[in-house]
Design a protein around this motif. Structure first.
Motif, PDB file in Angstrom:
ATOM      1  N   ALA A 257     -11.907 -55.186  36.942  1.00  0.00           N
ATOM      2  CA  ALA A 257     -10.547 -54.850  37.152  1.00  0.00           C
ATOM      3  C   ALA A 257     -10.696 -53.662  38.406  1.00  0.00           C
ATOM      4  CB  ALA A 257      -9.500 -54.108  36.277  1.00  0.00           C
ATOM      5  N   ILE A 258     -11.660 -52.788  38.611  1.00  0.00           N
ATOM      6  CA  ILE A 258     -11.588 -51.835  39.615  1.00  0.00           C
ATOM      7  C   ILE A 258     -12.185 -52.671  40.744  1.00  0.00           C
ATOM      8  CG2 ILE A 258     -12.957 -49.975  40.515  1.00  0.00           C
ATOM      9  CD1 ILE A 258     -13.050 -48.676  38.091  1.00  0.00           C
ATOM     10  N   SER A 259     -13.178 -53.676  40.606  1.00  0.00           N
ATOM     11  CA  SER A 259     -13.441 -54.470  41.503  1.00  0.00           C
ATOM     12  C   SER A 259     -12.441 -55.386  42.407  1.00  0.00           C
ATOM     13  CB  SER A 259     -14.845 -55.374  41.087  1.00  0.00           C
ATOM     14  OG  SER A 259     -14.868 -56.430  41.846  1.00  0.00           O
ATOM     15  N   TYR A 260     -11.647 -55.813  41.529  1.00  0.00           N
ATOM     16  CA  TYR A 260     -10.666 -56.722  41.844  1.00  0.00           C
ATOM     17  C   TYR A 260      -9.721 -56.049  42.745  1.00  0.00           C
ATOM     18  CZ  TYR A 260      -6.556 -59.727  41.593  1.00  0.00           C
ATOM     19  OH  TYR A 260      -5.250 -60.345  41.599  1.00  0.00           O
ATOM     20  N   THR A 261      -9.072 -54.767  42.171  1.00  0.00           N
ATOM     21  CA  THR A 261      -8.072 -54.011  42.860  1.00  0.00           C
ATOM     22  C   THR A 261      -8.742 -53.552  44.154  1.00  0.00           C
ATOM     23  OG1 THR A 261      -8.685 -52.294  41.196  1.00  0.00           O
ATOM     24  CG2 THR A 261      -6.312 -53.494  41.123  1.00  0.00           C
ATOM     25  N   GLY A 262      -9.741 -52.970  44.043  1.00  0.00           N
ATOM     26  CA  GLY A 262     -10.531 -52.404  45.211  1.00  0.00           C
ATOM     27  C   GLY A 262     -10.824 -53.199  46.129  1.00  0.00           C
ATOM     28  N   ASN A 263     -11.080 -54.624  45.980  1.00  0.00           N
ATOM     29  CA  ASN A 263     -11.159 -55.577  47.000  1.00  0.00           C
ATOM     30  C   ASN A 263      -9.692 -55.834  47.640  1.00  0.00           C
ATOM     31  OD1 ASN A 263     -11.014 -59.187  47.036  1.00  0.00           O
ATOM     32  ND2 ASN A 263     -12.586 -57.927  48.526  1.00  0.00           N
ATOM     33  N   ILE A 264      -8.611 -55.863  46.964  1.00  0.00           N
ATOM     34  CA  ILE A 264      -7.341 -56.044  47.312  1.00  0.00           C
ATOM     35  C   ILE A 264      -7.202 -55.053  48.544  1.00  0.00           C
ATOM     36  CG2 ILE A 264      -4.940 -55.850  46.879  1.00  0.00           C
ATOM     37  CD1 ILE A 264      -5.573 -57.418  44.162  1.00  0.00           C
ATOM     38  N   TYR A 265      -7.243 -53.679  47.644  1.00  0.00           N
ATOM     39  CA  TYR A 265      -7.175 -52.413  48.922  1.00  0.00           C
ATOM     40  C   TYR A 265      -8.140 -52.566  50.036  1.00  0.00           C
ATOM     41  CZ  TYR A 265      -7.330 -47.493  50.170  1.00  0.00           C
ATOM     42  OH  TYR A 265      -7.200 -46.392  50.913  1.00  0.00           O
ATOM     43  N   GLY A 266      -9.412 -52.874  49.924  1.00  0.00           N
ATOM     44  CA  GLY A 266     -10.238 -53.127  50.903  1.00  0.00           C
ATOM     45  C   GLY A 266      -9.773 -54.313  51.979  1.00  0.00           C
ATOM     46  N   SER A 267      -9.313 -55.078  51.432  1.00  0.00           N
ATOM     47  CA  SER A 267      -8.824 -56.288  52.383  1.00  0.00           C
ATOM     48  C   SER A 267      -7.732 -55.760  53.355  1.00  0.00           C
ATOM     49  CB  SER A 267      -8.447 -57.625  51.584  1.00  0.00           C
ATOM     50  OG  SER A 267      -9.535 -57.907  50.852  1.00  0.00           O
ATOM     51  N   ALA A 268      -6.817 -55.147  52.629  1.00  0.00           N
ATOM     52  CA  ALA A 268      -5.877 -54.635  53.617  1.00  0.00           C
ATOM     53  C   ALA A 268      -6.463 -53.631  54.668  1.00  0.00           C
ATOM     54  CB  ALA A 268      -4.809 -53.901  52.931  1.00  0.00           C
ATOM     55  N   ALA A 269      -7.406 -52.592  54.098  1.00  0.00           N
ATOM     56  CA  ALA A 269      -8.107 -51.709  55.130  1.00  0.00           C
ATOM     57  C   ALA A 269      -8.797 -52.454  56.162  1.00  0.00           C
ATOM     58  CB  ALA A 269      -8.971 -50.863  54.315  1.00  0.00           C
ATOM     59  N   ALA A 270      -9.644 -53.656  55.582  1.00  0.00           N
ATOM     60  CA  ALA A 270     -10.228 -54.183  56.647  1.00  0.00           C
ATOM     61  C   ALA A 270      -9.536 -55.033  57.748  1.00  0.00           C
ATOM     62  CB  ALA A 270     -11.093 -55.280  55.895  1.00  0.00           C
ATOM     63  N   ALA A 271      -8.278 -55.406  57.517  1.00  0.00           N
ATOM     64  CA  ALA A 271      -7.355 -55.922  58.367  1.00  0.00           C
ATOM     65  C   ALA A 271      -6.800 -54.957  59.242  1.00  0.00           C
ATOM     66  CB  ALA A 271      -6.292 -56.555  57.558  1.00  0.00           C
ATOM     67  N   GLN A 272      -6.687 -53.635  58.918  1.00  0.00           N
ATOM     68  CA  GLN A 272      -6.299 -52.618  59.624  1.00  0.00           C
ATOM     69  C   GLN A 272      -7.337 -52.158  60.686  1.00  0.00           C
ATOM     70  OE1 GLN A 272      -4.902 -49.157  57.330  1.00  0.00           O
ATOM     71  NE2 GLN A 272      -2.718 -49.984  57.556  1.00  0.00           N
ATOM     72  N   ILE A 273      -8.589 -52.282  60.046  1.00  0.00           N
ATOM     73  CA  ILE A 273      -9.650 -51.861  61.171  1.00  0.00           C
ATOM     74  C   ILE A 273      -9.822 -53.020  62.242  1.00  0.00           C
ATOM     75  CG2 ILE A 273     -12.416 -51.763  61.009  1.00  0.00           C
ATOM     76  CD1 ILE A 273     -12.088 -50.282  58.411  1.00  0.00           C
ATOM     77  N   TYR A 274      -9.691 -54.086  61.657  1.00  0.00           N
ATOM     78  CA  TYR A 274      -9.753 -55.384  62.518  1.00  0.00           C
ATOM     79  C   TYR A 274      -8.861 -55.144  63.588  1.00  0.00           C
ATOM     80  CZ  TYR A 274      -9.517 -60.117  64.420  1.00  0.00           C
ATOM     81  OH  TYR A 274      -9.462 -61.065  65.185  1.00  0.00           O
ATOM     82  N   ASN A 275      -7.447 -54.879  63.199  1.00  0.00           N
ATOM     83  CA  ASN A 275      -6.563 -54.535  64.487  1.00  0.00           C
ATOM     84  C   ASN A 275      -7.083 -53.442  65.259  1.00  0.00           C
ATOM     85  OD1 ASN A 275      -5.270 -56.644  63.328  1.00  0.00           O
ATOM     86  ND2 ASN A 275      -3.636 -55.148  61.925  1.00  0.00           N
ATOM     87  N   ALA A 276      -7.364 -52.482  64.668  1.00  0.00           N
ATOM     88  CA  ALA A 276      -7.809 -51.082  65.613  1.00  0.00           C
ATOM     89  C   ALA A 276      -8.834 -51.820  66.596  1.00  0.00           C
ATOM     90  CB  ALA A 276      -8.472 -50.194  64.780  1.00  0.00           C
ATOM     91  N   GLY A 277      -9.738 -52.719  66.042  1.00  0.00           N
ATOM     92  CA  GLY A 277     -10.692 -53.171  67.137  1.00  0.00           C
ATOM     93  C   GLY A 277      -9.956 -54.054  68.135  1.00  0.00           C
ATOM     94  N   ILE A 278      -9.151 -54.877  67.892  1.00  0.00           N
ATOM     95  CA  ILE A 278      -8.479 -55.671  68.881  1.00  0.00           C
ATOM     96  C   ILE A 278      -7.606 -54.704  69.840  1.00  0.00           C
ATOM     97  CG2 ILE A 278      -6.458 -57.168  69.011  1.00  0.00           C
ATOM     98  CD1 ILE A 278      -8.591 -58.714  67.810  1.00  0.00           C
ATOM     99  N   LYS A 279      -6.730 -53.361  69.243  1.00  0.00           N
ATOM    100  CA  LYS A 279      -6.304 -52.729  70.012  1.00  0.00           C
ATOM    101  C   LYS A 279      -7.319 -51.824  71.003  1.00  0.00           C
ATOM    102  CE  LYS A 279      -2.764 -48.965  69.833  1.00  0.00           C
ATOM    103  NZ  LYS A 279      -3.392 -48.315  71.011  1.00  0.00           N
TER     104      LYS A 279
END
Lengths: 302, 281, 150
Positions: A257-279
């Motif tokens: 469960a932690i791995s599943y939710t952590g991954n959901i959280y981490g995917s959102a964070a990864a998208a933000q980091i990706y966007n920060a890179g684009i910017k």
């Protein structure tokens, strides 16, 4: 001087012998020479010398020292070029407020009215407060007829540098020279439609299948690792429950469960980091492109 | 007779009157002014005044001195890149061999402080080829010694100080540091043989025994598992525990030895910076 | 040691790029330390003093003295996974902190993480700071992959 001469003539007439006459004459001439050298003596700190030394430092880009020389010179004399350079030194070393204040003093009754207005706006622009720059650049007292194109261009460039609404394409491109139009158009498109990844989409995708959100963001190996990790933990949980190892079953369920939710959280964070890179890349490209061209401002004002 | 004596006296008096003003020109006054600022540690302003002197020095009479002094100001402000630039300018404007030598030595000293020691050694090599008198060779060895101190090579430093004088204070200091340092290789090797030994050798006794404990425990568990034919458990304990603590013990031994050596070196470097009275870079 | 001197060299090259800039701000005399710099990145402490975190704080102390100090260098990231966990607890609390740690741990398990182009920390590891993962996009500090950061 005249009185001194009279005294000497008198003394000469008193001196009877020729040698004495010669000596007095020598003394007189010599004292005159000393006085001459003293008054002709080189003064490092005369206003004029301050000015030329200041100009020398200015051209050596030693701006802080240069502005001190200009300041001393301006205590005695008034010269528009020196006043302009004094302000420009502040601009070059990043003391934008002082630069702006001093350029303002040249707006009226000076030979550099146009240049000082443009430089004033440059100081406002460089200070980083783009909103206030844009509002000032649209006011008549700050604009100059001679440099209206430069100001207009700078005004539009700022829209690429912050989150303000982009102006209409036709007006935007018209101010730039033809040779730069395709690059500017490219920047405009990248600003208008940045290739961002949506953090919510990433999170939802990872909710459907662990790791899918990360793959969407481009972190493919991270996505596959999460899929495997979550999968293995879930399998272990099932297996342990099946063999009625309840404690281990719950332990692995928790970890899954932690791995599943952590991954959901981490995917959102990864998208933000990706966007920060684009910017970051966009801002960087804009900065490099326009800085290389000095924002289409004159390199030297005169 | 009396009259003639008086006449000469008067002539001398009058001639001497006209000289003092001419002898000390405004340029030397400016140099003095800048030097005063330098000696009162107002380096930024001193540079301004040296630059002013350079700007109005049409005969280039002060080019060497002023550039050299600007270099010294930057060096005092720990701005070594600028310092080296101005010492190089001083070297270009030098009027004698001695002045070239002084500029070069200052460049070496700035490089030492900037910790770009390989450049310092390179310049010292060049100088060594050029000069052969005892005094210069001694001074070159002295700076070579300092360069090696800053590369943390105390043995080579000691060798060069010994060339000046076997009982040289700095030589003795370098020898002491070299002796106090622990051997990184030895610490690592004994850790491979007996886990924890390297850490104990470097003085980290608690850490050493704890490391030994973990290794004994995980080693025992591994062997126990293999003996009981629990191969999977044995492999897991071996890779996840024993291997980890064994590797950690070696890494720690190496790290502690390196850190200890840095501490030993820093103690002496600190002494050299704050208390040593001789010439420093 | 060699690595450090290279970094220093890079740093000096970057700082000389514009010669006159040294004097754009008035400076005073300054001594450079002769000492050799040591880079020690110590285990962060738990800041919050609530009861739940006190237990974690106890585990952190035990873990850091009994295990972390002795089992060598195992994490390719800076901060390491355990440091990352404590720092994220301090930053966003226990719930979000655990999720961040779980995500980080899985990224650590990834065999091909080198392909993700993390910036390089001065310790030679992949720089992966806590602040980038708090879901606050304003706070994210982006550096291009492979570049050296402090």
């Amino acid at each position: 001087m005249f009185i001194e001469l009279k005294v000497v003539v008198r003394l000469l007439s008193y001196a009877k012998k020729l040698t004495w006459k010669f000596l007095f004459l020598y003394f007189f001439v010599n004292s005159f020479l000393i006085a001459q050298t003293a008054s002709n003596d080189f003064n490092f700190f005369s206003p004029l010398h301050r000015l030329s030394f200041g100009n020398h430092l200015y051209f050596e880009r030693d701006y802080l020292r240069a502005l001190n020389e200009f300041r001393e010179y301006l205590k005695y004399e008034n010269q528009d070029t020196a006043r302009f350079r004094f302000a420009e030194c502040f601009l070059r070393i990043g003391r934008y407020q002082e630069a702006a204040d001093n350029f303002k003093g040249l707006f009226y009754n000076s030979t550099l009215q146009n240049e000082s207005r443009l430089a004033y706006l440059e100081a406002q622009f460089q200070s980083g407060d783009l909103n206030s720059f844009r509002s000032i650049a649209r006011q008549d007292i700050y604009t100059s007829a001679k440099y209206s194109r430069e100001i207009e261009r700078l005004y539009y460039i700022t829209h690429l540098m912050d989150n303000s609404t982009l102006p209409d394409t036709n007006i935007f491109f018209s101010v730039f020279p033809d040779s730069n139009k395709s690059n500017v158009r490219n920047f405009y498109q990248r600003k208008k439609h940045p290739e961002y990844k949506n953090p919510v989409t990433a999170a939802v995708l990872s909710g459907i299948l662990p790791g899918l959100g990360k793959i969407y963001v481009g972190e493919i190996s991270d996505g596959l690792t999460s899929l495997i990790a979550t999968g293995v933990l879930t399998l272990l949980a099932f297996d342990n429950f099946k063999q009625s190892h309840n404690f281990r079953g719950w332990l692995f369920t928790g970890l899954a469960a932690i791995s599943y939710t952590g991954n959901i959280y981490g995917s959102a964070a990864a998208a933000q980091i990706y966007n920060a890179g684009i910017k970051y890349n966009f801002d960087n490209d804009v900065k490099i492109y326009f800085e290389k061209r000095n924002y289409f401002l004159p390199e030297k004002y005169f | 007779m009396k009259n003639r004596q008086l006449k000469y006296l008067l002539i001398i008096l009058l001639l001497s009157l006209s000289y003092p003003v001419k002898a000390q020109s405004q340029h030397s006054i400016q140099l003095d002014y800048a030097n005063t600022l330098f000696s009162t540690r107002q380096y930024f302003d001193a540079i301004t005044e040296y630059k002013r002197l350079l700007f109005y020095d049409s005969s280039n009479a002060f080019s060497y001195t002023a550039n050299f002094q600007i270099g010294k100001c930057y060096k005092a402000g720990a701005k070594f890149d600028d310092a080296i630039k101005y010492f190089s300018l001083a070297e270009l404007n030098a009027n004698s061999d001695e002045e070239i030598y002084s500029s070069k030595i200052e460049i070496v000293r700035s490089n030492i402080l900037r910790k770009t020691t390989s450049r310092a050694l390179q310049i010292l090599d060049e100088l060594e080829k050029k000069y052969s008198d005892k005094e210069k060779i001694d001074s070159l060895n002295y700076w070579r010694g300092w360069t090696y101190i800053f590369t943390d090579d105390w043995k080579k430093a000691s060798e060069h100080f010994a060339k000046i004088n076997y009982y040289n204070e700095l030589k003795i200091l370098c020898d002491r540091v070299e002796k106090e340092k622990v051997s990184v290789t030895f610490a690592t090797v004994i850790s491979y043989i007996l886990p924890g030994a390297g850490q104990i050798y470097t003085g980290n006794i608690f850490s050493g025994f704890l490391s030994l404990g973990w290794n004994v425990l995980s080693g025992y568990l591994t062997l126990n598992a293999f003996n009981a034919d629990r191969v999977f458990d044995g492999m897991a304990i071996l890779t996840l525990l024993w291997q980890r603590f064994y590797r950690g013990n070696v890494q720690n031994a190496e790290r502690f030895a390196l850190e200890k050596n840095i501490d030993v070196a820093n103690k002496t470097l600190n002494y050299l910076q704050k208390e040593y009275r001789g010439t420093k870079p | 040691m060699r690595n450090q001197s290279q970094i220093f060299f890079l740093f000096t090259i970057l700082s000389v790029s514009s010669p006159a800039q040294t004097d754009w701000v008035k400076w005073e005399g300054k001594q450079t330390s002769y000492e050799i710099q040591k880079n020690i990145f110590s285990f962060p402490k738990v800041h919050n003093e609530s009861f739940g975190l006190k237990i974690i704080s106890f585990f952190r102390d035990t873990y850091s003295t009994l295990i972390s100090d002795l089992d060598g260098d195992n994490c390719p990231f800076f901060p390491s996974c355990s440091h990352f966990f404590i720092e994220s607890l301090n930053e966003v609390g226990i719930f979000k902190g655990s999720l961040m740690f779980s995500d980080r741990f899985i990224r650590d398990l990834n065999f091909f993480k080198a392909k993700n182009l993390y910036p390089k920390h001065i310790s030679g590891k992949y720089s992966d700071p806590v602040i980038n993962y708090t879901l606050n996009s304003e706070k994210i500090k982006h550096y291009p992959g492979g570049i050296l950061v402090y």
